[in-house]
Scaffold this active site. Structure first.
Site, mmCIF file in Angstrom:
data_model
loop_
_atom_site.group_PDB
_atom_site.id
_atom_site.type_symbol
_atom_site.label_atom_id
_atom_site.label_comp_id
_atom_site.label_asym_id
_atom_site.label_seq_id
_atom_site.Cartn_x
_atom_site.Cartn_y
_atom_site.Cartn_z
ATOM 1 N N TYR A 177 0.705 -1.190 0.244
ATOM 2 C CA TYR A 177 0.106 -0.124 0.072
ATOM 3 C C TYR A 177 1.011 1.364 0.040
ATOM 4 O O TYR A 177 1.974 1.279 -0.005
ATOM 5 C CB TYR A 177 -1.042 0.050 1.153
ATOM 6 C CG TYR A 177 -1.795 -1.335 1.258
ATOM 7 C CD1 TYR A 177 -2.455 -1.637 -0.116
ATOM 8 C CD2 TYR A 177 -2.188 -2.126 2.085
ATOM 9 C CE1 TYR A 177 -3.550 -2.866 0.064
ATOM 10 C CE2 TYR A 177 -2.817 -3.153 2.145
ATOM 11 C CZ TYR A 177 -3.552 -3.578 1.148
ATOM 12 O OH TYR A 177 -4.410 -4.744 1.002
ATOM 13 N N CYS A 347 -7.811 -23.194 11.466
ATOM 14 C CA CYS A 347 -7.685 -22.575 10.230
ATOM 15 C C CYS A 347 -6.562 -23.642 9.597
ATOM 16 O O CYS A 347 -5.713 -24.230 10.315
ATOM 17 C CB CYS A 347 -6.798 -21.235 10.572
ATOM 18 S SG CYS A 347 -6.130 -20.553 8.879
ATOM 19 N N ALA A 460 -30.320 -45.986 0.787
ATOM 20 C CA ALA A 460 -30.844 -45.017 1.151
ATOM 21 C C ALA A 460 -32.479 -45.008 1.613
ATOM 22 O O ALA A 460 -33.037 -44.213 2.440
ATOM 23 C CB ALA A 460 -30.790 -44.012 -0.259
#
Length: 632
Positions: A177, A347, A460
């Protein structure tokens, strides 16, 4: 019972920073929320809820994300703003929300400089010198009048921050920046009083400090994020960073947070990427701490209090700033202080949190879709418990199972042909990406606590609701001259279904994204002679730049080759006829082709939350999964 102070004695010691008394050494890093504020940069309910979740977590200091001080510095959509007095009321509400829970709060002041986005700001990016950052246009060299305007913009922003109730401000002299560009010899080649030498390059940020003092008060705390390296040849190195630190201390700054830039050498040299380790900039902080007396913060892949404790206890830093670990779990600190580290949502370094920046979707986490959605009501108990089958054990399916089980449903997860964790488990087998396995470990522990059954497969018909959470059908190219038996799905390779006799020694991996890149790396590390054929101008275009770049370097180190902008047309005796940038050429010969293109999503009567390889794509499916689980 072991107390928090006994478990983490260094981290839990109070400290005074710029006159602010912090109850401990744990700090929230000023992470950009990429879309949580309004389009005009105002804070709002969603934005406040995100910060409140972290403010209540026991941190010693909250640092609010980069706030734009001038429209010319706007760097992403919905950029938090402090460039006008209109911003003060909503910022004040944000401050009151945070302070209800105790910690002091500072605001980071930001100008994008040469990486600001002209389409958002309406003006050509500004920089000390007309030197383009990678992937950006050449910025406009700032005139002396521009510099005066920006000094005033930073000063007025600090005045607004104080009026809104912030306990201090922080200058962002990092990443790529404006302020870092001024102090870096590689980015500032001016020959006037704002360049030439160290004193000249420091003049702009020091004038900003002086103006802040004039407008916000001489005792108002000012901190700074600086860098140990800007990853530019001839730019800021550690010795230069120490000079910067000493000069800022002399100017009366309250603290320094030591990070790194993202210059052209970052992909090669920065450890801030998947597989980079933890506490990766601790040595930068230690070097700065050795030359200043003001408090120093360390940031960079601190994923646990244990790593942070070691950094503080060893004297490398005074405080630790947690970033993505708090995106993954805002309760990181409180859980750890209670001795409940195994319940922390980890994380995994996948960078999914940064996805969706240009769409202003807001920060979130592939393992914790509540992040960025804290303002929404949580799941309610099911009115009628049902038997739920989740077919596929990738992260979207596991998150659906977790939420459904919490609501009281009887949940079974069928792995459906892949190891527990689905595509994430396969990704953990890629060299350098092993840390993503923390995600599957977390779900294994969590679902066991919720008594979710994990099976290989089950009919299922036994269930009231079935959710298809498999990746889908692998996309396989049809290449004239290549037997279908010689085209092997990438997932089969990583799952161990394709042996040496199937693969041979010379392998072409076809695919545009990180799935192809990491599959190619896996094969190259296994000793294969691998060529990656990517359709785009850059390989792995769907991945975060650091992850894509690091994977490419690791692949090259294993002897891998990359051909970009490649389209495969046909093959003769294992030699591929390809088109590259409009030109026809040949590649090979190859013993087989590994297709790592992706999957056609499941298509059936069941609910669908497809597994995905790319972390951001998976994040979107996880959000879909948690919302579906709330409706079942």
């Amino acid at each position: 019972m072991i107390t928090a102070a006994e478990r983490y004695p260094a981290l839990t010691r109070p400290i005074t920073v710029g006159g602010l008394v912090l109850r401990n050494r744990m700090v929230m890093s000023p992470m950009t929320t990429y879309g949580l504020p309004d389009a005009d940069g105002s804070s709002n309910e969603r934005h406040r809820a995100y910060y409140e979740a972290r403010a209540r977590s026991g941190l010693g200091l909250i640092r609010v994300e980069s706030a734009m001080v001038h429209l010319s510095g706007k760097s992403w959509p919905h950029h938090l703003a402090v460039d006008d007095d209109r911003c003060i009321p909503e910022l004040a509400r944000l401050v009151r929300t945070i302070k209800r829970h105790g910690p002091p709060v500072v605001l980071q002041l930001h100008h994008g400089g040469r990486v600001a986005v002209e389409a958002l700001s309406g003006t050509r990016p500004l920089a000390p010198s007309p030197l383009a950052a990678s992937g950006h246009s050449v910025p406009m060299e700032m005139t002396l009048q521009d510099i005066e305007e920006m000094v005033e913009a930073f000063g007025q922003a600090a005045r607004r921050a104080r009026e809104a109730g912030f306990d201090g401000v922080e200058l962002h002299i990092g990443t790529a920046y404006l302020l870092l560009s001024f102090i870096s010899p590689a980015q500032n080649i001016r020959q006037d009083e704002y360049g030439r030498d160290f004193a000249g390059r420091m003049r702009f940020p020091l004038r900003i400090v002086d103006r802040i003092r004039e407008l916000a008060g001489r005792e108002y705390p000012i901190g700074a994020r600086i860098v140990g390296s800007d990853y530019h040849d001839g730019g800021v190195d550690l010795s230069y960073g120490q000079q910067v630190a000493r000069r800022l201390e002399t100017a009366g700054l309250a603290y320094l947070d030591v990070s790194a830039g993202i210059g052209p050498n970052a992909i090669r040299d920065s450890p801030l990427t998947i597989g980079g380790g933890q506490g990766v900039f601790a040595d930068f902080a230690a070097a700065v701490k050795s030359v200043v007396t003001i408090p120093v913060m360390s940031v960079g892949r601190y994923y646990s209090l244990a790593t942070a404790e070691e950094a503080v206890a060893s004297g490398k830093t005074d405080l630790v700033a947690f970033a993505r670990a708090l995106i993954a779990d805002p309760e990181l600190v409180t859980k750890s202080l209670r001795g409940e580290e195994t319940t922390v949502v980890p994380c995994i370094g996948c960078q999914a949190c940064h996805g969706g920046m240009t769409q202003a979707l807001g920060v979130s986490c592939v393992l914790n879709p509540a992040t960025g959605h804290e303002h929404e009501a949580g799941p309610r108990a099911a009115a009628e418990p049902r038997r739920v089958l989740v077919r596929g054990s990738g992260v979207p399916g596991l998150e659906l199972a977790r939420v459904a089980a919490r609501r009281g449903h009887d949940v079974t997860v069928a792995a459906a042909g892949l190891p527990f964790g689905g595509l994430l488990a396969l990704r953990a087998r890629v060299p350098g990406a092993e840390e993503v396995a923390r995600g599957t470990d977390y779900f294994e522990r969590t679902l066991a606590t919720l008594r979710v059954r994990i099976v290989d497969d089950v009919p299922a018909e036994r269930f009231d609701v079935t959710v298809d959470a498999r990746p889908g059908s692998p996309i396989l190219p049809e290449i004239p001259g290549v037997s279908p038996a010689k085209i092997i799905p990438g997932e089969h390779v990583l799952a161990g279904r394709a042996g040496n006799e199937d693969l041979g020694e010379r392998v072409a991996v076809v695919g545009p994204g990180i799935f192809a890149g990491e599959t190619a790396l896996y094969l190259a590390a296994a000793g294969k002679d691998v060529t990656l054929l990517a359709a785009g101008e850059q390989p792995m275009e769907d991945a975060h730049g650091l992850i894509a770049g690091t994977t490419a370097l690791r692949f090259a180190a294993q002897g891998g080759r990359v051909i970009t902008s490649a389209t495969v047309h046909a093959a003769t005796d294992g030699v591929l006829d390809i088109e590259v940038g409009g030109e026809h050429r040949q590649a090979g010969p190859f013993d087989c082709i590994v297709a790592a293109i992706g999957w056609d999503p499941p298509d059936g009567p069941e609910y669908v939350v497809a597994d995905a390889w790319d972390a951001f794509a998976a994040r979107l499916q996880v959000l879909k999964a948690t919302r579906l689980a709330r409706k079942i």
